[in-house]
Design a protein around this motif. Structure first.
Motif, PDB file in Angstrom:
ATOM      1  N   ALA A 172     -19.707 -29.121  27.230  1.00 41.88           N
ATOM      2  CA  ALA A 172     -19.901 -29.885  28.472  1.00 41.88           C
ATOM      3  C   ALA A 172     -21.325 -29.758  28.970  1.00 41.88           C
ATOM      4  CB  ALA A 172     -18.916 -29.402  29.537  1.00 41.88           C
TER       5      ALA A 172
ATOM      6  N   LEU B 240     -15.945 -34.979  26.188  1.00 40.43           N
ATOM      7  CA  LEU B 240     -15.033 -33.885  25.868  1.00 40.43           C
ATOM      8  C   LEU B 240     -13.738 -34.471  25.314  1.00 40.43           C
ATOM      9  CD1 LEU B 240     -15.404 -31.372  28.850  1.00 40.43           C
ATOM     10  CD2 LEU B 240     -16.642 -31.450  26.684  1.00 40.43           C
ATOM     11  N   SER B 241     -13.163 -33.753  24.353  1.00 44.40           N
ATOM     12  CA  SER B 241     -11.919 -34.223  23.735  1.00 44.40           C
ATOM     13  C   SER B 241     -10.716 -33.711  24.529  1.00 44.40           C
ATOM     14  CB  SER B 241     -11.834 -33.687  22.304  1.00 44.40           C
ATOM     15  OG  SER B 241     -11.702 -32.270  22.356  1.00 44.40           O
ATOM     16  N   TYR B 242      -9.557 -34.176  24.124  1.00 40.02           N
ATOM     17  CA  TYR B 242      -8.305 -33.694  24.719  1.00 40.02           C
ATOM     18  C   TYR B 242      -8.203 -32.174  24.570  1.00 40.02           C
ATOM     19  CZ  TYR B 242      -3.249 -32.898  25.057  1.00 40.02           C
ATOM     20  OH  TYR B 242      -2.006 -32.414  25.388  1.00 40.02           O
TER      21      TYR B 242
ATOM     22  N   ASP C 139     -10.587 -30.027  24.150  1.00 42.07           N
ATOM     23  CA  ASP C 139     -11.585 -29.391  25.026  1.00 42.07           C
ATOM     24  C   ASP C 139     -11.021 -29.266  26.448  1.00 42.07           C
ATOM     25  OD1 ASP C 139     -13.570 -29.308  23.031  1.00 42.07           O
ATOM     26  OD2 ASP C 139     -14.331 -31.292  23.574  1.00 42.07           O
ATOM     27  N   GLY C 140     -10.422 -30.359  26.915  1.00 42.19           N
ATOM     28  CA  GLY C 140      -9.873 -30.362  28.268  1.00 42.19           C
ATOM     29  C   GLY C 140      -8.777 -29.329  28.432  1.00 42.19           C
TER      30      GLY C 140
ATOM     31  N   VAL D 121      -4.920 -33.343  31.568  1.00 48.94           N
ATOM     32  CA  VAL D 121      -5.977 -33.777  30.637  1.00 48.94           C
ATOM     33  C   VAL D 121      -5.658 -35.171  30.092  1.00 48.94           C
ATOM     34  CG1 VAL D 121      -7.165 -33.226  28.486  1.00 48.94           C
ATOM     35  CG2 VAL D 121      -6.496 -31.380  30.059  1.00 48.94           C
TER      36      VAL D 121
ATOM     37  N   ILE E 172      -8.031 -38.519  30.730  1.00 47.74           N
ATOM     38  CA  ILE E 172      -8.586 -39.229  29.570  1.00 47.74           C
ATOM     39  C   ILE E 172      -8.128 -40.691  29.557  1.00 47.74           C
ATOM     40  CG2 ILE E 172      -8.468 -39.366  27.035  1.00 47.74           C
ATOM     41  CD1 ILE E 172      -8.873 -36.344  26.966  1.00 47.74           C
TER      42      ILE E 172
ATOM     43  N   ARG F 186     -10.307 -42.419  31.898  1.00 51.59           N
ATOM     44  CA  ARG F 186     -11.637 -42.541  31.272  1.00 51.59           C
ATOM     45  C   ARG F 186     -11.657 -43.685  30.264  1.00 51.59           C
ATOM     46  NH1 ARG F 186     -13.621 -37.323  27.977  1.00 51.59           N
ATOM     47  NH2 ARG F 186     -12.517 -38.300  26.230  1.00 51.59           N
TER      48      ARG F 186
ATOM     49  N   VAL G 115     -12.364 -29.715  36.110  1.00 53.69           N
ATOM     50  CA  VAL G 115     -12.085 -30.258  34.776  1.00 53.69           C
ATOM     51  C   VAL G 115     -12.179 -31.782  34.794  1.00 53.69           C
ATOM     52  CG1 VAL G 115     -10.297 -30.509  32.992  1.00 53.69           C
ATOM     53  CG2 VAL G 115     -10.733 -28.261  34.002  1.00 53.69           C
ATOM     54  N   SER G 116     -11.730 -32.398  35.876  1.00 50.89           N
ATOM     55  CA  SER G 116     -11.832 -33.860  35.989  1.00 50.89           C
ATOM     56  C   SER G 116     -13.297 -34.281  35.904  1.00 50.89           C
ATOM     57  CB  SER G 116     -11.242 -34.343  37.321  1.00 50.89           C
ATOM     58  OG  SER G 116      -9.872 -34.013  37.398  1.00 50.89           O
TER      59      SER G 116
ATOM     60  N   LEU H  41     -14.487 -33.884  32.263  1.00 46.33           N
ATOM     61  CA  LEU H  41     -13.898 -34.865  31.336  1.00 46.33           C
ATOM     62  C   LEU H  41     -14.455 -36.274  31.566  1.00 46.33           C
ATOM     63  CD1 LEU H  41     -10.137 -33.802  31.286  1.00 46.33           C
ATOM     64  CD2 LEU H  41     -11.660 -33.864  29.309  1.00 46.33           C
TER      65      LEU H  41
END
Ligand code: SF4
Length: 371
Positions: free
Chosen positions: A17, A25-27, A29-30, A235, A239, A242, A287-288, A291
């Motif tokens: 990050a 970031l991937s799932y 990662d989250g 997560v 995503i 996103r 985290v939001s 991501l």
């Protein structure tokens, strides 16, 4: 962005990050950030990314909340607001009542935005909603009408036997300017089936938002957290927001909403016995931010649900916006939270953390710095 050692020692996902790359970031990662990351490192990273994209201003709108009905065909266990229509406190506002409230909002309170949402009323025709839009705009041409969540639009389309596109087009031509982001809750079916009954699916919410964006109607996006969800569902939800925003660029902001427990079926059935701890709330917000980095820049902190003090902290965990004054808020009030404040109080909360308060419009254009 230069990698910095001020937040070193984090998980590989946190390192990624902060790498300065634009790689998303991937799932997984989250999930690592949700489950393993040190909260203070996470907050520091989210704050750094916030500063990169948003600077040190904290924005908010002068918004008036207008809940036109509490009658609802759905029975969501997360909700303390709905009535079935035969209770004494069930209500549906007439067009005249809505215009009268709009007058208070615009002329007495200085609201630039009307945030209009309600229950899924099973008997109102599309004309009710069109008349509402037209009557408000006839009196207050300049106020922004942000009305009807994607979940409401989906329901109105069903009950009035119109397509979603037809509903959106007719409401837009009657005066609708933008959509709020409610009804998203948690998209993942494993959680969603426990917290909503009679509401659209996550896929249907996303598809309705997509259609609105394609017609030029921008919208907020939300996520209701702090009930029965798993970290993975947080997560997954962020995503999905996103991914849609990457295609439509139609979301103005992402608002993680903390669940309020009081008077809900989730409380009465003992499925949720306490509200989430602030440490969890801050983690979700941070985290939001991480991501959504490089895709959606605004992360809004809803002070009505979090409380003003935690909201101030959340502005250092990735948040750059306080949503709004929430004049006349009723939905979280039904679940035990006091809503509604002044422009000046929001400005004071922001200045107390040494950031710059800026009143904005619905679309995040600055209106004025508030000193
Ligand atoms: S959350 Fe919305 S759809 Fe569900 S019961 Fe409450 S008002 Fe109705």
């Amino acid at each position: 962005m230069q990698k910095t050692d001020t937040v070193s020692g984090g998980t590989p996902a946190l390192e990624k990050a902060l790498s300065g790359d634009e790689e998303l970031l991937s799932y997984s990662d989250g999930v690592q950030l949700m489950n393993e990351e040190n909260l203070f490192l996470l907050g520091a990273a989210a704050d750094r990314i916030r500063r990169k994209f948003c600077g040190d201003t904290v924005t908010f709108a002068a918004s008036y909340y207008l809940n036109y009905t509490n009658v609802c065909a759905a029975s969501c266990p997360l909700c303390a607001f709905y009535r079935k229509g035969n209770e004494n406190d069930a209500y549906t506002l007439s067009t005249e009542q809505i215009v009268a409230r709009s007058k208070i909002a615009v002329e007495q309170l200085g609201a630039t935005e009307l945030h209009i949402v309600g229950g899924f009323h099973p008997k109102l025709g599309l004309e009710y909603y069109e008349n509402m839009m037209r009557a408000i705009k006839a009196e207050f041409a300049r106020v922004t009408i942000k009305a009807f969540t994607p979940a409401e639009i989906f329901f109105i389309a069903r009950v009035t036997r119109n397509s979603i596109k037809e509903v959106l087009l007719r409401l837009k031509s009657a005066g609708l300017d933008a959509l709020p982001g409610g009804g998203a809750e948690i998209f993942h079916a494993d959680t969603r089936k426990q917290i909503v009954i009679g509401k659209c699916s996550g896929e249907e919410w996303l598809d309705t938002a997509r259609q609105a964006h394609e017609l030029g109607l921008r919208s907020n996006s939300t996520m209701l957290f702090g009930h029965v969800e798993k970290p993975e569902h947080i997560v997954d939800h962020v995503i999905k927001i996103r991914e849609l925003h990457g295609k439509t660029k139609g979301f103005t902001t992402f608002i993680p909403l903390k669940f309020s427990l009081e008077n809900t079926l989730l409380e009465q059935k003992g499925l949720v016995t306490a509200e989430s701890p602030s440490t969890y709330d801050l983690r979700v917000i941070a985290v939001s931010r991480l991501l959504l980095a490089n895709v959606l820049n605004n992360i809004s902190v809803y002070w009505v649900a979090l409380g003003k003090k935690v909201a101030q902290v959340a502005l250092s965990y990735g948040g750059n916006d306080l949503v709004g004054t929430a004049f006349s808020e009723e939905i979280f009030k039904a679940a035990g939270k006091a809503g509604g404040t002044s422009i000046q109080e929001l400005a004071t909360l922001i200045k107390e953390i040494r950031r710059t308060p800026v009143q904005r419009d619905t679309f995040f254009n600055p209106i004025r710095r508030v000193d």
